[in-house]
Write a protein that holds these residues in place. Structure first.
Motif, mmCIF file in Angstrom:
data_model
loop_
_atom_site.group_PDB
_atom_site.id
_atom_site.type_symbol
_atom_site.label_atom_id
_atom_site.label_comp_id
_atom_site.label_asym_id
_atom_site.label_seq_id
_atom_site.Cartn_x
_atom_site.Cartn_y
_atom_site.Cartn_z
ATOM 1 N N GLY A 30 -4.697 -14.461 0.019
ATOM 2 C CA GLY A 30 -4.223 -13.108 0.311
ATOM 3 C C GLY A 30 -5.102 -12.057 -0.346
ATOM 4 N N ALA A 31 -5.468 -12.286 -1.596
ATOM 5 C CA ALA A 31 -6.323 -11.332 -2.306
ATOM 6 C C ALA A 31 -7.716 -11.274 -1.692
ATOM 7 N N GLN A 32 -8.254 -12.412 -1.279
ATOM 8 C CA GLN A 32 -9.583 -12.430 -0.664
ATOM 9 C C GLN A 32 -9.581 -11.716 0.686
ATOM 10 N N ILE A 33 -8.523 -11.872 1.448
ATOM 11 C CA ILE A 33 -8.410 -11.152 2.727
ATOM 12 C C ILE A 33 -8.347 -9.658 2.476
ATOM 13 N N ALA A 34 -7.544 -9.248 1.495
ATOM 14 C CA ALA A 34 -7.433 -7.826 1.165
ATOM 15 C C ALA A 34 -8.783 -7.270 0.691
ATOM 16 N N LEU A 35 -9.546 -8.064 -0.063
ATOM 17 C CA LEU A 35 -10.860 -7.619 -0.515
ATOM 18 C C LEU A 35 -11.811 -7.423 0.667
ATOM 19 N N CYS A 36 -11.785 -8.327 1.612
ATOM 20 C CA CYS A 36 -12.620 -8.183 2.818
ATOM 21 C C CYS A 36 -12.255 -6.911 3.581
ATOM 22 N N LYS A 37 -10.977 -6.651 3.697
ATOM 23 C CA LYS A 37 -10.528 -5.435 4.390
ATOM 24 C C LYS A 37 -10.887 -4.187 3.591
ATOM 25 N N LEU A 38 -10.820 -4.281 2.275
ATOM 26 C CA LEU A 38 -11.219 -3.165 1.417
ATOM 27 C C LEU A 38 -12.682 -2.823 1.638
ATOM 28 N N LYS A 39 -13.529 -3.829 1.738
ATOM 29 C CA LYS A 39 -14.954 -3.605 1.948
ATOM 30 C C LYS A 39 -15.238 -2.923 3.287
ATOM 31 N N ARG A 40 -14.402 -3.190 4.292
ATOM 32 C CA ARG A 40 -14.611 -2.616 5.622
ATOM 33 C C ARG A 40 -13.887 -1.294 5.836
ATOM 34 N N ALA A 41 -13.034 -0.907 4.905
ATOM 35 C CA ALA A 41 -12.218 0.302 5.079
ATOM 36 C C ALA A 41 -13.115 1.535 5.198
ATOM 37 N N ARG A 42 -12.734 2.432 6.076
ATOM 38 C CA ARG A 42 -13.548 3.612 6.363
ATOM 39 C C ARG A 42 -13.110 4.861 5.603
ATOM 40 N N ASN A 43 -11.871 4.904 5.137
ATOM 41 C CA ASN A 43 -11.417 6.118 4.453
ATOM 42 C C ASN A 43 -10.702 5.772 3.149
ATOM 43 N N PHE A 44 -10.450 6.803 2.359
ATOM 44 C CA PHE A 44 -9.871 6.628 1.034
ATOM 45 C C PHE A 44 -8.499 5.977 1.095
ATOM 46 N N ASP A 45 -7.652 6.423 2.017
ATOM 47 C CA ASP A 45 -6.289 5.884 2.094
ATOM 48 C C ASP A 45 -6.281 4.389 2.397
ATOM 49 N N ALA A 46 -7.136 3.959 3.287
ATOM 50 C CA ALA A 46 -7.207 2.536 3.622
ATOM 51 C C ALA A 46 -7.708 1.731 2.422
ATOM 52 N N ARG A 47 -8.748 2.249 1.749
ATOM 53 C CA ARG A 47 -9.252 1.557 0.564
ATOM 54 C C ARG A 47 -8.184 1.469 -0.522
ATOM 55 N N LEU A 48 -7.455 2.555 -0.716
ATOM 56 C CA LEU A 48 -6.407 2.574 -1.729
ATOM 57 C C LEU A 48 -5.308 1.563 -1.412
ATOM 58 N N TYR A 49 -4.953 1.448 -0.136
ATOM 59 C CA TYR A 49 -3.921 0.498 0.279
ATOM 60 C C TYR A 49 -4.339 -0.932 -0.050
#
Length: 98
Positions: A30-49
């Motif tokens: 779960g944490a690794q999936i969230a990290l992958c999504k964090l790396k691809r996030a385009r805006n601050f709110d998505a990265r923060l989530y």
């Protein structure tokens, strides 16, 4: 056999892979999936989530008596540190552009 015994046996047959180590796998995946999504996030709110999601996995790993290994805790801490740097660097970069 009693009703309870039959129910327990059926549950064990349906989920033969359940064990104490599964929580470790679930937390890390779960944490690794969230990290992958964090790396691809385009805006601050998505990265923060996604950063908060990784933090939640780390917080859950601190529970005692839940079958979570010390190795998993260490790996989640390292993953959280990586996520912190990614999130902070992306925030700095976006502020520099403005």
């Amino acid at each position: 056999m009693s009703e309870v015994t039959n129910t327990e046996q059926r549950a064990q047959k349906r989920f033969p892979l359940l064990s104490d180590t599964n929580i470790n796998t679930v937390l890390m995946n779960g944490a690794q999936i969230a990290l992958c999504k964090l790396k691809r996030a385009r805006n601050f709110d998505a990265r923060l989530y996604f950063y908060a999601e990784i933090g939640a996995f780390l917080e859950v790993s601190l529970s005692r008596g839940a079958g979570i290994s010390d190795d998993t805790r260490k790996r989640l801490e390292a993953l959280h540190n990586e996520a912190t740097h990614i999130h902070m660097d992306a925030t700095k970069a976006s502020r520099a552009i403005k």
